[in-house]
Design an enzyme around this catalytic site. Structure first.
Site, PDB file in Angstrom:
ATOM      1  N   ALA A 119       0.871  -1.170   0.000  1.00 45.08           N
ATOM      2  CA  ALA A 119       0.000   0.000   0.000  1.00 45.08           C
ATOM      3  C   ALA A 119       0.911   1.225   0.000  1.00 45.08           C
ATOM      4  O   ALA A 119       2.070   1.161   0.437  1.00 45.08           O
ATOM      5  CB  ALA A 119      -0.876  -0.020   1.248  1.00 45.08           C
TER       6      ALA A 119
ATOM      7  N   GLU B 204      -0.554  -9.349  -0.056  1.00 45.32           N
ATOM      8  CA  GLU B 204      -1.960  -9.650   0.248  1.00 45.32           C
ATOM      9  C   GLU B 204      -2.794  -9.755  -1.026  1.00 45.32           C
ATOM     10  O   GLU B 204      -3.711 -10.572  -1.124  1.00 45.32           O
ATOM     11  CB  GLU B 204      -2.539  -8.579   1.173  1.00 45.32           C
ATOM     12  CG  GLU B 204      -1.869  -8.587   2.538  1.00 45.32           C
ATOM     13  CD  GLU B 204      -2.408  -7.496   3.442  1.00 45.32           C
ATOM     14  OE1 GLU B 204      -3.350  -7.790   4.193  1.00 45.32           O
ATOM     15  OE2 GLU B 204      -1.896  -6.362   3.392  1.00 45.32           O
TER      16      GLU B 204
ATOM     17  N   GLU C  93       4.660  -5.058   7.449  1.00 42.03           N
ATOM     18  CA  GLU C  93       3.812  -4.063   8.129  1.00 42.03           C
ATOM     19  C   GLU C  93       4.221  -3.790   9.577  1.00 42.03           C
ATOM     20  O   GLU C  93       4.223  -2.635  10.022  1.00 42.03           O
ATOM     21  CB  GLU C  93       2.338  -4.504   8.108  1.00 42.03           C
ATOM     22  CG  GLU C  93       1.637  -4.252   6.786  1.00 42.03           C
ATOM     23  CD  GLU C  93       1.694  -5.438   5.839  1.00 42.03           C
ATOM     24  OE1 GLU C  93       2.585  -6.303   6.002  1.00 42.03           O
ATOM     25  OE2 GLU C  93       0.839  -5.500   4.937  1.00 42.03           O
TER      26      GLU C  93
ATOM     27  N   GLY D  69       0.633  -4.951   1.199  1.00 42.42           N
ATOM     28  CA  GLY D  69      -0.606  -5.061   0.425  1.00 42.42           C
ATOM     29  C   GLY D  69      -0.403  -5.784  -0.897  1.00 42.42           C
ATOM     30  O   GLY D  69      -1.346  -6.380  -1.428  1.00 42.42           O
TER      31      GLY D  69
HETATM   32  N1  CO8 Z   1       4.519   3.142  -0.862  1.00 39.99           N
HETATM   33  C1  CO8 Z   1       4.868   4.292  -1.463  1.00 39.99           C
HETATM   34  N2  CO8 Z   1       5.949   4.413  -2.255  1.00 39.99           N
HETATM   35  C2  CO8 Z   1       6.699   3.327  -2.446  1.00 39.99           C
HETATM   36  C3  CO8 Z   1       6.404   2.099  -1.859  1.00 39.99           C
HETATM   37  C4  CO8 Z   1       5.243   2.030  -1.032  1.00 39.99           C
HETATM   38  N3  CO8 Z   1       4.828   0.888  -0.445  1.00 39.99           N
HETATM   39  N4  CO8 Z   1       7.338   1.204  -2.210  1.00 39.99           N
HETATM   40  C5  CO8 Z   1       8.214   1.857  -3.020  1.00 39.99           C
HETATM   41  N5  CO8 Z   1       7.824   3.135  -3.170  1.00 39.99           N
HETATM   42  C6  CO8 Z   1       8.466   4.196  -3.944  1.00 39.99           C
HETATM   43  C7  CO8 Z   1       9.705   4.741  -3.259  1.00 39.99           C
HETATM   44  O1  CO8 Z   1       9.351   5.693  -2.299  1.00 39.99           O
HETATM   45  C8  CO8 Z   1      10.446   5.325  -4.444  1.00 39.99           C
HETATM   46  O2  CO8 Z   1       9.826   6.549  -4.793  1.00 39.99           O
HETATM   47  P1  CO8 Z   1      10.765   7.832  -5.129  1.00 39.99           P
HETATM   48  O3  CO8 Z   1      11.591   7.405  -6.318  1.00 39.99           O
HETATM   49  O4  CO8 Z   1       9.786   8.909  -5.448  1.00 39.99           O
HETATM   50  O5  CO8 Z   1      11.580   8.063  -3.915  1.00 39.99           O
HETATM   51  C9  CO8 Z   1      10.146   4.345  -5.574  1.00 39.99           C
HETATM   52  O6  CO8 Z   1       8.954   3.652  -5.170  1.00 39.99           O
HETATM   53  C10 CO8 Z   1      11.241   3.310  -5.795  1.00 39.99           C
HETATM   54  O7  CO8 Z   1      11.492   2.672  -4.555  1.00 39.99           O
HETATM   55  P2  CO8 Z   1      12.946   2.599  -3.874  1.00 39.99           P
HETATM   56  O8  CO8 Z   1      13.801   3.727  -4.353  1.00 39.99           O
HETATM   57  O9  CO8 Z   1      12.747   2.460  -2.407  1.00 39.99           O
HETATM   58  O10 CO8 Z   1      13.485   1.243  -4.520  1.00 39.99           O
HETATM   59  P3  CO8 Z   1      14.579   0.274  -3.869  1.00 39.99           P
HETATM   60  O11 CO8 Z   1      14.937  -0.685  -4.946  1.00 39.99           O
HETATM   61  O12 CO8 Z   1      15.658   1.012  -3.204  1.00 39.99           O
HETATM   62  O13 CO8 Z   1      13.772  -0.526  -2.717  1.00 39.99           O
HETATM   63  C11 CO8 Z   1      11.907  -1.710  -1.784  1.00 39.99           C
HETATM   64  C12 CO8 Z   1      12.701  -1.366  -3.067  1.00 39.99           C
HETATM   65  C13 CO8 Z   1      12.747  -2.592  -0.863  1.00 39.99           C
HETATM   66  C14 CO8 Z   1      10.656  -2.467  -2.216  1.00 39.99           C
HETATM   67  C15 CO8 Z   1      11.522  -0.406  -1.047  1.00 39.99           C
HETATM   68  O14 CO8 Z   1      10.909   0.472  -1.994  1.00 39.99           O
HETATM   69  C16 CO8 Z   1      10.563  -0.605   0.074  1.00 39.99           C
HETATM   70  O15 CO8 Z   1      10.945  -1.045   1.143  1.00 39.99           O
HETATM   71  N6  CO8 Z   1       9.277  -0.242  -0.134  1.00 39.99           N
HETATM   72  C17 CO8 Z   1       8.266  -0.308   0.889  1.00 39.99           C
HETATM   73  C18 CO8 Z   1       7.841  -1.750   1.118  1.00 39.99           C
HETATM   74  C19 CO8 Z   1       6.806  -1.829   2.233  1.00 39.99           C
HETATM   75  O16 CO8 Z   1       7.075  -1.549   3.387  1.00 39.99           O
HETATM   76  N7  CO8 Z   1       5.578  -2.237   1.876  1.00 39.99           N
HETATM   77  C20 CO8 Z   1       4.491  -2.380   2.794  1.00 39.99           C
HETATM   78  C21 CO8 Z   1       3.719  -1.121   2.890  1.00 39.99           C
HETATM   79  S1  CO8 Z   1       2.475  -1.180   4.153  1.00 39.99           S
HETATM   80  C22 CO8 Z   1       1.239  -2.071   3.466  1.00 39.99           C
HETATM   81  O17 CO8 Z   1       1.326  -2.531   2.348  1.00 39.99           O
HETATM   82  C23 CO8 Z   1       0.037  -2.243   4.306  1.00 39.99           C
HETATM   83  C24 CO8 Z   1      -1.064  -3.015   3.599  1.00 39.99           C
HETATM   84  C25 CO8 Z   1      -2.325  -3.042   4.429  1.00 39.99           C
HETATM   85  C26 CO8 Z   1      -2.931  -1.685   4.486  1.00 39.99           C
HETATM   86  C27 CO8 Z   1      -4.295  -1.737   5.021  1.00 39.99           C
HETATM   87  C28 CO8 Z   1      -4.945  -0.353   4.955  1.00 39.99           C
HETATM   88  C29 CO8 Z   1      -5.130   0.278   6.284  1.00 39.99           C
END
Ligand code: CO8
Length: 261
Positions: A67, A115, A135, A112
């Site tokens: 998400a 999921e 999460e 997400g």
């Molecule tokens: N949300 C928003 N932006 C994201 C997300 C995300 N989940 N994942 C990646 N991005 C963005 C980055 O911010 C970046 O944007 P920008 O270039 O503008 O800075 C772009 O995508 C590329 O990402 P990275 O530069 O971070 O790429 P890397 O190769 O360095 O890293 C990763 C890749 C490891 C996947 C890293 O991006 C990461 O850790 N992302 C987040 C993963 C995460 O924590 N996901 C879980 C999110 S919480 C969730 O999903 C909850 C679901 C249930 C919700 C229920 C509703 C209440």
């Protein structure tokens, strides 16, 4: 066929590939993406030419990296419930979709995104896939059905391990614990996923629909009720042209040609 910003639909024969297309943000799910995904599935439900769906993410790096954390960071206790419910409703629509849905996971399927893959009927992974529920490291829990579906798929112990450590598992381990059906080489991954989907869609469409209905219905009912439900669907299938065709083809030693009726 689509006017959506974040979702693309491409059709090849009886398979529709639905691509979540927000590559710069690793296909992270915001309310607009989820809304469009729901609309795409509604459209495909009505499309009689489509017998199966492959759901994937744009680019090689991610299926869906979760998400959108930018949106989640603004959550209040009230809006958080709404954000969770919106995703749950669309994911449930996918889970109860009457045609088989295969998640083609290339790269990250996190939070997400993991999921979403769990809500699909089947999952295949490319060699570079990474699955995880990070999460708890963000101070939240899976909120799109992951606390329910992961344990059903891989067992309680593994679901607890993945949920509580927040660590990722690679494609090989995902296959070994039953999280995915197959690992496909990176080269030609999308074609491989469509080929996998065809193994399913070559079968009788109404039978596939009723098999999905029986299996998912059973998860919400007791054994006696589920067995009765199975019998009534079984009986219903005797009224279909597809059953006559499937059995006729076997007896005549030819390939069946199903009409989905
Ligand atoms: N949300 C928003 N932006 C994201 C997300 C995300 N989940 N994942 C990646 N991005 C963005 C980055 O911010 C970046 O944007 P920008 O270039 O503008 O800075 C772009 O995508 C590329 O990402 P990275 O530069 O971070 O790429 P890397 O190769 O360095 O890293 C990763 C890749 C490891 C996947 C890293 O991006 C990461 O850790 N992302 C987040 C993963 C995460 O924590 N996901 C879980 C999110 S919480 C969730 O999903 C909850 C679901 C249930 C919700 C229920 C509703 C209440």
């Amino acid at each position: 066929m689509s006017d959506w910003t974040y979702v693309r639909v491409d059709k090849e024969d009886e398979i529709a590939t639905v691509t979540i297309d927000r590559e710069k943000k690793l296909n992270a799910l915001n309310p607009d993406v989820i809304g469009e995904l729901g609309e795409a599935f509604e459209t495909l439900r009505e499309d009689e030419a489509v017998r199966g769906i492959v759901l994937t993410g744009a680019g090689e790096k991610a299926f869906v990296a979760g998400a959108d954390i930018g949106v989640l960071a603004q959550m209040t206790p009230t809006s958080g419930v709404g954000v969770s419910r919106q995703g749950q409703e669309v994911f449930r629509k996918i889970e109860r979709f009457p045609k088989p849905v295969v998640a083609a996971v290339g790269g990250y399927a996190l939070g997400g995104g993991c999921e979403l893959a769990l809500a699909c009927h089947l999952r295949v992974a490319s060699e570079n896939a990474q699955f995880g529920l990070p999460e708890v490291g963000l101070g939240i829990i899976p909120g799109y059905g992951g606390t329910i579906r992961l344990a059903r798929l891989v067992g309680l112990g593994r679901a607890l391990e993945l949920t509580l450590t927040g660590e990722m598992v690679d494609a090989e381990r995902a296959e070994s614990i039953g999280l995915v059906s197959r690992v496909i080489p990176r080269d030609g991954f999308q074609e491989g996923a469509v080929d996998f989907a065809r193994k399913v869609t070559k079968n009788a469409p109404v039978a596939l629909e009723k098999a999905l209905e029986a299996i998912y219905h059973s998860l919400d009912s007791n054994t006696v009720e589920a067995l009765n439900y199975e019998s009534s669907l079984f009986g219903l299938l005797a009224s279909t042209e597809d059953m006559k065709e499937g059995m006729g083809a076997f007896q005549e030693k030819r390939k069946p040609s199903f009409k989905g009726r």
